[in-house]
Design a protein around this motif. Structure first.
Motif, PDB file in Angstrom:
ATOM      1  N   ARG A  77     -18.831 -21.622  -3.033  1.00 54.78           N
ATOM      2  CA  ARG A  77     -19.912 -22.724  -3.089  1.00 54.78           C
ATOM      3  C   ARG A  77     -19.716 -23.697  -1.985  1.00 54.78           C
ATOM      4  N   LEU A  78     -18.076 -24.394  -1.866  1.00 54.05           N
ATOM      5  CA  LEU A  78     -18.116 -25.339  -0.823  1.00 54.05           C
ATOM      6  C   LEU A  78     -18.320 -24.833   0.401  1.00 54.05           C
ATOM      7  N   THR A  79     -18.086 -23.661   0.786  1.00 52.29           N
ATOM      8  CA  THR A  79     -18.228 -23.018   2.050  1.00 52.29           C
ATOM      9  C   THR A  79     -19.648 -22.971   2.148  1.00 52.29           C
ATOM     10  N   GLN A  80     -20.667 -22.608   1.304  1.00 48.73           N
ATOM     11  CA  GLN A  80     -21.946 -22.547   1.400  1.00 48.73           C
ATOM     12  C   GLN A  80     -22.417 -24.278   1.869  1.00 48.73           C
ATOM     13  N   GLN A  81     -21.975 -25.056   1.049  1.00 49.28           N
ATOM     14  CA  GLN A  81     -22.237 -26.216   1.336  1.00 49.28           C
ATOM     15  C   GLN A  81     -21.996 -26.772   2.558  1.00 49.28           C
ATOM     16  N   LEU A  82     -20.795 -26.374   2.935  1.00 50.88           N
ATOM     17  CA  LEU A  82     -20.458 -26.613   4.466  1.00 50.88           C
ATOM     18  C   LEU A  82     -21.562 -26.081   5.399  1.00 50.88           C
ATOM     19  N   ILE A  83     -21.947 -24.770   5.323  1.00 53.48           N
ATOM     20  CA  ILE A  83     -22.782 -24.403   6.323  1.00 53.48           C
ATOM     21  C   ILE A  83     -24.163 -25.092   6.147  1.00 53.48           C
ATOM     22  N   VAL A  84     -24.693 -25.294   4.887  1.00 53.12           N
ATOM     23  CA  VAL A  84     -26.174 -26.094   4.791  1.00 53.12           C
ATOM     24  C   VAL A  84     -25.812 -27.693   5.651  1.00 53.12           C
ATOM     25  N   THR A 116     -13.390 -15.146   5.704  1.00 51.21           N
ATOM     26  CA  THR A 116     -14.701 -15.734   5.296  1.00 51.21           C
ATOM     27  C   THR A 116     -15.767 -15.299   6.256  1.00 51.21           C
ATOM     28  N   GLY A 117     -15.566 -15.656   7.460  1.00 51.29           N
ATOM     29  CA  GLY A 117     -16.380 -15.478   8.661  1.00 51.29           C
ATOM     30  C   GLY A 117     -16.336 -14.012   8.789  1.00 51.29           C
ATOM     31  N   VAL A 118     -15.225 -13.110   8.836  1.00 51.88           N
ATOM     32  CA  VAL A 118     -15.450 -11.695   8.977  1.00 51.88           C
ATOM     33  C   VAL A 118     -16.419 -11.492   7.747  1.00 51.88           C
ATOM     34  N   ALA A 119     -16.396 -11.703   6.512  1.00 52.30           N
ATOM     35  CA  ALA A 119     -17.452 -11.265   5.325  1.00 52.30           C
ATOM     36  C   ALA A 119     -18.858 -11.653   5.841  1.00 52.30           C
ATOM     37  N   MET A 120     -19.011 -12.887   6.331  1.00 54.57           N
ATOM     38  CA  MET A 120     -20.514 -13.247   6.874  1.00 54.57           C
ATOM     39  C   MET A 120     -20.735 -12.496   7.845  1.00 54.57           C
TER      40      MET A 120
END
Length: 164
Positions: free
Chosen positions: A13-20, A142-146
Motif C-alpha cells: 500500500r505504501l508503495t502504491q501511494q508512493l507511485i500515486v 518490487t520493480g521487477v514485479a511491476m
C-alpha cells in the motif's frame, strides 16, 4: 492474518501511494511547463539512460513507453522543438541517432527535480547501511514485479531489468 502478512500488505500500500504521489509530481511538472505526462516520462527515461552512459534511440524510447513509431516521432519532435532534447548521431554508426537532454532541458529539469532529490536523499539519513540495503532489495524486487506485471498486461513477456 499474521503480523508479517499485514506488514507485507502495508508495504504494498505504501508503495502504491508512493507511485500515486510520484505521478502527482510528474503532473505538476508537466502542467507548469505545458507538457503531457508522457513527455515527462520520456524525459525521465532519456535522462536516466544518458546518466548511465547508454543513451536511448527513439525506437528504444518507443518500446519503453509502449508507443507506435508515429507517436514517438511526434513526441521526440515536440520535445526537440521545445528545447528539452536533441538528436545526436552516433560517431561510430552514423545511422544511429541518440536522444540527449539539451543544456536548457537539463537546467529546467534540475530546477524542478533537484530539490525533490535532495529531500529524498536527506530523508534517508536516518537509516543504517543495513536498512538501506534491505530497502534497496525491496525496491529492486518490487520493480521487477511491476515490470513483469506490465508485460502481462500488454500481452508480452517483459524482461525485467535490475537497476544499476
Amino acid at each position: 492474518m499474521t503480523d508479517a502478512h499485514n506488514i507485507r500488505l502495508e508495504l504494498v500500500r505504501l508503495t502504491q501511494q508512493l507511485i500515486v504521489d510520484g505521478n502527482k509530481v510528474v503532473q505538476a511538472f508537466a502542467t507548469r511547463h505545458g507538457l503531457h505526462p508522457t513527455d515527462v516520462e520520456a524525459l525521465a527515461l532519456v535522462r536516466v539512460a544518458q546518466d548511465r552512459g547508454k543513451p536511448l534511440t527513439a525506437g528504444a524510447l518507443a518500446t519503453d513507453l509502449g508507443l507506435t513509431s508515429g507517436a514517438i516521432t511526434a513526441l521526440v519532435d515536440r520535445l526537440e522543438r521545445t528545447g528539452h532534447i536533441s538528436r545526436v548521431r552516433d560517431n561510430a554508426d552514423r545511422r544511429k541517432v541518440f536522444l540527449h537532454y539539451s543544456i536548457a532541458g537539463l537546467a529546467l529539469a534540475d530546477e524542478f527535480f533537484v530539490p525533490l532529490l535532495e529531500r529524498s536523499v536527506g530523508s534517508l539519513d536516518e537509516f543504517t547501511d543495513e536498512e538501506l540495503a534491505i530497502a534497496h532489495r525491496f525496491l529492486t524486487v518490487t520493480g521487477v514485479a511491476m515490470t513483469t506485471h506490465r508485460g502481462s498486461l500488454v500481452g508480452h513477456s517483459s524482461s525485467p531489468t535490475t537497476p544499476n
